[in-house]
Motif scaffolding. Structure first.
Motif, PDB file in Angstrom:
ATOM      1  N   ILE A   1       0.856  -1.180   0.000  1.00 54.47           N
ATOM      2  CA  ILE A   1       0.000   0.000   0.000  1.00 54.47           C
ATOM      3  C   ILE A   1       0.893   1.232   0.000  1.00 54.47           C
ATOM      4  N   LEU A   2       0.666   2.124  -0.954  1.00 56.03           N
ATOM      5  CA  LEU A   2       1.389   3.393  -1.004  1.00 56.03           C
ATOM      6  C   LEU A   2       0.417   4.518  -0.694  1.00 56.03           C
ATOM      7  N   VAL A   3       0.728   5.297   0.323  1.00 58.52           N
ATOM      8  CA  VAL A   3      -0.123   6.416   0.719  1.00 58.52           C
ATOM      9  C   VAL A   3       0.677   7.702   0.616  1.00 58.52           C
ATOM     10  N   SER A   4       0.116   8.684  -0.078  1.00 61.02           N
ATOM     11  CA  SER A   4       0.764   9.983  -0.227  1.00 61.02           C
ATOM     12  C   SER A   4      -0.007  11.029   0.560  1.00 61.02           C
ATOM     13  N   GLN A   5       0.741  11.893   1.264  1.00 60.38           N
ATOM     14  CA  GLN A   5       0.126  12.970   2.039  1.00 60.38           C
ATOM     15  C   GLN A   5       0.900  14.262   1.806  1.00 60.38           C
ATOM     16  N   VAL A   6       0.192  15.269   1.300  1.00 64.22           N
ATOM     17  CA  VAL A   6       0.801  16.573   1.046  1.00 64.22           C
ATOM     18  C   VAL A   6       0.289  17.615   2.031  1.00 64.22           C
TER      19      VAL A   6
ATOM     20  N   HIS B   1      -1.342  15.079   7.934  1.00 64.10           N
ATOM     21  CA  HIS B   1      -0.608  13.989   7.289  1.00 64.10           C
ATOM     22  C   HIS B   1      -0.238  12.891   8.284  1.00 64.10           C
ATOM     23  N   VAL B   2       0.108  13.292   9.499  1.00 64.75           N
ATOM     24  CA  VAL B   2       0.466  12.320  10.534  1.00 64.75           C
ATOM     25  C   VAL B   2      -0.769  11.562  11.012  1.00 64.75           C
ATOM     26  N   LEU B   3      -1.838  12.293  11.297  1.00 60.75           N
ATOM     27  CA  LEU B   3      -3.060  11.665  11.807  1.00 60.75           C
ATOM     28  C   LEU B   3      -3.664  10.713  10.779  1.00 60.75           C
TER      29      LEU B   3
ATOM     30  N   GLY C   1       5.609  11.740   1.362  1.00 59.51           N
ATOM     31  CA  GLY C   1       5.177  13.130   1.323  1.00 59.51           C
ATOM     32  C   GLY C   1       6.329  14.051   1.665  1.00 59.51           C
ATOM     33  N   PRO C   2       6.225  15.323   1.286  1.00 59.91           N
ATOM     34  CA  PRO C   2       7.344  16.258   1.476  1.00 59.91           C
ATOM     35  C   PRO C   2       7.649  16.590   2.926  1.00 59.91           C
ATOM     36  N   ARG C   3       6.707  16.366   3.837  1.00 63.42           N
ATOM     37  CA  ARG C   3       6.941  16.685   5.245  1.00 63.42           C
ATOM     38  C   ARG C   3       7.218  15.441   6.088  1.00 63.42           C
TER      39      ARG C   3
END
Length: 252
Positions: free
Chosen positions: A166-171, A178-180, A205-207
Motif C-alpha cells: 500500500i502506497l499512501v501519499s500525504q501533502v 498527514h500524521v493523523l 510526502g514532502p513533510r
C-alpha cells in the motif's frame, strides 16, 4: 572536517537566511518584532531584507544574519538506504523469479488530501525525475485510487485486489493532518489483517522523514525527491528478497 558553520559571503561567516510569518500588521514595530525573534533564535545581528503584508493582520519576513551555532557532522544521524537500487529490468526479473506472479501495489491520497502530484509521480507511467513510474514495470500490477480516499475504502480495495503493498501519499500538513491520516491508515490495516498477511505499508510526502516510520506505524517512509525507482527497489527488497530469506512462520 567535522565541525562546520553556515556559509554566506565567506567561508565560516555563519550567515543564514530564513523566512517566517508573524500575526501582526506590517509596520516598523512588526519589523522590530521580526528582528527580536531572529535574535532569540541565535541570529545576531539580524537584518530584515524583505517584509510584505499578508492581508491586514499578518506580515511575511525574510531575515539575514550570522549565527554562532556550529554543526558537528560526525554526530549527524541519518537513515541510509539499506537496499540496492534496481533497474526496471532487474526489478521485473526479481519479481518474476521470486514471486512467480505480478506484485500488486495499491496507492492513494487518503483523507481530504486532494493533491495527487506525489502519488502520480511514483505510480503513473510518466514518472518523475527522468524515471518511469511503477506502471512501466511489467511485473507490477498498479492500482491508483486517486485523491480523497477514505481509509475503509482503501482497506476494502486492498483486500479485493489482494494487495502486496500500500502506497499512501500525504501533502496537506495543516494541524498534522498527514500524521493523523497515516496513523489511522496503519491502524486500520493492522486491525483488518494479521501480521503475517498484512500488506507492506509505505507512506510518502514532502513533510515526512524516514525516521518517522515507527511513529506512523508503517514499514517505510519516503520524503521529498523520492523517485519511482527507489520505491520499486524497496518493494522488491521487502516483498521478494527479504521474504525469500526470512524463516517460515508457523501457526500453532
Amino acid at each position: 572536517m567535522s565541525i562546520i558553520r553556515p556559509y554566506g559571503d565567506t567561508t565560516g561567516d555563519g550567515m543564514v537566511q530564513m523566512s517566517f510569518t508573524l500575526p501582526i500588521p506590517h509596520d516598523k514595530r512588526a519589523e522590530g518584532a521580526a528582528i527580536q525573534l531572529a535574535n532569540k533564535m541565535g541570529m545576531d545581528p539580524a537584518l530584515v531584507v524583505h517584509a510584505k503584508a499578508m492581508g491586514p493582520d499578518f506580515t511575511f519576513f525574510v531575515v539575514y544574519g550570522p549565527v554562532n551555532h556550529l554543526v558537528d557532522t560526525s554526530k549527524v544521524e541519518v537513515i541510509e538506504r539499506d537496499y540496492p537500487l534496481l533497474s526496471p529490468k532487474d526489478a521485473n526479473l526479481a519479481i518474476r523469479k521470486g514471486l512467480r506472479r505480478r506484485l500488486t501495489v495499491v496507492g492513494a491520497c487518503i483523507g481530504t488530501d486532494a493533491h495527487t502530484v506525489g502519488i502520480d509521480a511514483i505510480m503513473n507511467i510518466k514518472g518523475f525525475a527522468g524515471e518511469k513510474g511503477l506502471e512501466y514495470y511489467r511485473e507490477l500490477k498498479v492500482v491508483n485510487l486517486g485523491a480523497q480516499v477514505a481509509v475503509p475504502e482503501l482497506v476494502r480495495r486492498a483486500k479485493a485486489e489482494k494487495a502486496d503493498a500500500i502506497l499512501v501519499s500525504q501533502v496537506v500538513t495543516q494541524r498534522e493532518a498527514h500524521v493523523l491520516n497515516t496513523k489511522e491508515m496503519s491502524a486500520a490495516f493492522r486491525e483488518a489483517y494479521s501480521e503475517e498477511t498484512r500488506p507492506v505499508l509505505v507512506a510518502g510526502g514532502p513533510r515526512f522523514t524516514e525516521a518517522m516510520a515507527g511513529e506512523l506505524g508503517v514499514d517505510r517512509v519516503f520524503g521529498r525527491g523520492t523517485t519511482p525507482g527507489e520505491v520499486a527497489s524497496y518493494l522488491v527488497d521487502a516483498l521478494v528478497t527479504r521474504r525469500k530469506h526470512a524463516p517460515v512462520r508457523r501457526t500453532a
